[in-house]
Scaffold this active site. Sequence first.
Site, mmCIF file in Angstrom:
data_model
loop_
_atom_site.group_PDB
_atom_site.id
_atom_site.type_symbol
_atom_site.label_atom_id
_atom_site.label_comp_id
_atom_site.label_asym_id
_atom_site.label_seq_id
_atom_site.Cartn_x
_atom_site.Cartn_y
_atom_site.Cartn_z
ATOM 1 N N LYS A 132 0.805 -1.220 0.000
ATOM 2 C CA LYS A 132 0.000 0.000 0.000
ATOM 3 C C LYS A 132 0.841 1.274 0.000
ATOM 4 O O LYS A 132 0.389 2.330 -0.457
ATOM 5 C CB LYS A 132 -0.935 0.001 1.216
ATOM 6 C CG LYS A 132 -2.115 -0.953 1.075
ATOM 7 C CD LYS A 132 -3.162 -0.385 0.131
ATOM 8 C CE LYS A 132 -4.448 -1.204 0.175
ATOM 9 N NZ LYS A 132 -5.488 -0.613 -0.715
ATOM 10 N N SER A 154 0.817 -9.866 -0.207
ATOM 11 C CA SER A 154 0.581 -8.418 -0.293
ATOM 12 C C SER A 154 0.875 -7.680 1.011
ATOM 13 O O SER A 154 1.097 -6.468 0.981
ATOM 14 C CB SER A 154 -0.845 -8.150 -0.748
ATOM 15 O OG SER A 154 -1.762 -8.774 0.123
#
Lengths: 325, 325
Positions: free
Chosen positions: A50, A306
Amino acid sequence: MDIERIEAAATRLTGHVRRTPLLSSPFLDEIAGRRVLVKPECLQHTGSFKYRGARAAVSALPEDVRANGVIAFSSGNHAQGVALAAQQFGVAAVIIMPSDAPRMKIDNTRALGAEVVLYDRSTEDRDAIGAELSNARGLTLIKPFDEPEVIAGQGTCGLEIADQAKALGVTEAEVLVCCGGGGFTSGIALALDAKSPGLRVRPVEPEGFDDVTRSLKSGRIERNAATSGGLCDAIITPQPGAITFPIMQRLCGPGIVVTDDEAQMAMAQAFARLKLVAEPGGAVALAAALYHADEIEGDTVVVTISGGNVDRPVFIAALERFGEG
Amino acid sequence: MDIERIEAAATRLTGHVRRTPLLSSPFLDEIAGRRVLVKPECLQHTGSFKYRGARAAVSALPEDVRANGVIAFSSGNHAQGVALAAQQFGVAAVIIMPSDAPRMKIDNTRALGAEVVLYDRSTEDRDAIGAELSNARGLTLIKPFDEPEVIAGQGTCGLEIADQAKALGVTEAEVLVCCGGGGFTSGIALALDAKSPGLRVRPVEPEGFDDVTRSLKSGRIERNAATSGGLCDAIITPQPGAITFPIMQRLCGPGIVVTDDEAQMAMAQAFARLKLVAEPGGAVALAAALYHADEIEGDTVVVTISGGNVDRPVFIAALERFGEG
């Protein structure tokens, strides 16, 4: 959205974003029945991909706009990415987080200098809270996924995958991406389409929150029945984005849906075989590679991990349930 | 031993050894009171730096000698490194391991195709077992540390540290290395002395097994009272090597000794802040950076995490005792 925007983001991110390695283990290859290449974004700054999109978006703002500060809604990983990017530019960040977000994510976001505003998912309207703060202070909203600069930032991970796969001689493979609103998925898909079109993205979602998989199947945006409550908090979103969905429709193969148990099994394998800490939502793509091999094509698969921002009891529970030895 | 031998090893290892990244976290910097750069060799093939030296040594053997196979004594990390290197060259590997070695290390060594011979540390003579097997089958012994090609292979990690530190503008720092017999420590020290002499190596050892620290202090080789029993199995050796000790004497600063509790605390920090799985012996250098800051000089410190091959209960125990959240 085009490759130029991703390349421009990559230029702005150079020296800030970490180029994560591409890892592998013969033990994972054996379970999967094919070669598994792992892109560990849990090693990215703030512990998830992110930060790429957050830094790309914050760095794209005009200086006078940025100076007023930024605001974001997030259950945690986008929050930390925006907090760090804002801190690096010396501007204020206000993050609106659900009060039931993982403790580590709330603590880290505060520790990165952001002002955290908690709200109750069931009784409060986060958009109203956000609008009031934005208007009062002139803050710019950094959306978590349905925003071109954010997608471009996430796409820089796809540029790295294209390079690293090429260096290994891999030009044909499916690329499994942990998928929430589709920012990471569509960004990587755009980058690979331009740089290594033999690498095709497949979104991976947790059972019960498979809006992208169903939307790709039906051809229109489908919503999830529930919007909270799953183990994979990082990738639970109500529906695909208005910008991300058409990109995924054009470029991605069918979605793959894994169970929470499979996500935990993948966490235990990442611990034992890769020496990595994956959070549940960050482990779904590895889970698909290991336990849904019959839904995948080719002799090599690339998987993203992720994120790794997992509370200690959740991690220990996964090892106790599914670890070996 | 000189830099040419390390560079020759680096050439042979290119495309085989993984170039591990250099990681960091603002949370670790805060605990340490200075910038902490982490070289995570737990992400190396087989989960520890040992593959570097093993592949360097096996690849240096004349082809006809190598074809007869290799043999090694190891509690686990060197075992896996030698097993993988031998497998890659298609030659036999016999590994003599203590029966109380961590389960994961024994299992992995077998899974990498090696023939594992277990012995009882208290009643059997491993050297006699090894000599008999070597003679009968013409196997070449790959020593764990006191062997020039092994030291050269471990030194390739030092070449990477020199490059990566330079890219960050770091030319003056102490480099903390998890130290057993001194192969990793002396290899890195030789590489840095040639490539980045402002980076000075400090060996780090666990309490009760501080033979290198005491030997550096007294100026002669000192032995440990015990040779087994500590938590940090990977770096428990009876005494420094005849080749490694003079190198460490010439190039290293004083040793640092950490407790088993501090090693476990560092494991919990590596989990939370770096998303890495470190084994106890692999975490001692990070422990020194975090909890022995007053013994270290300068505003930046580089630490190795030398391995991540830890049995699940040992890892969970560290998180339960010392994790946060």
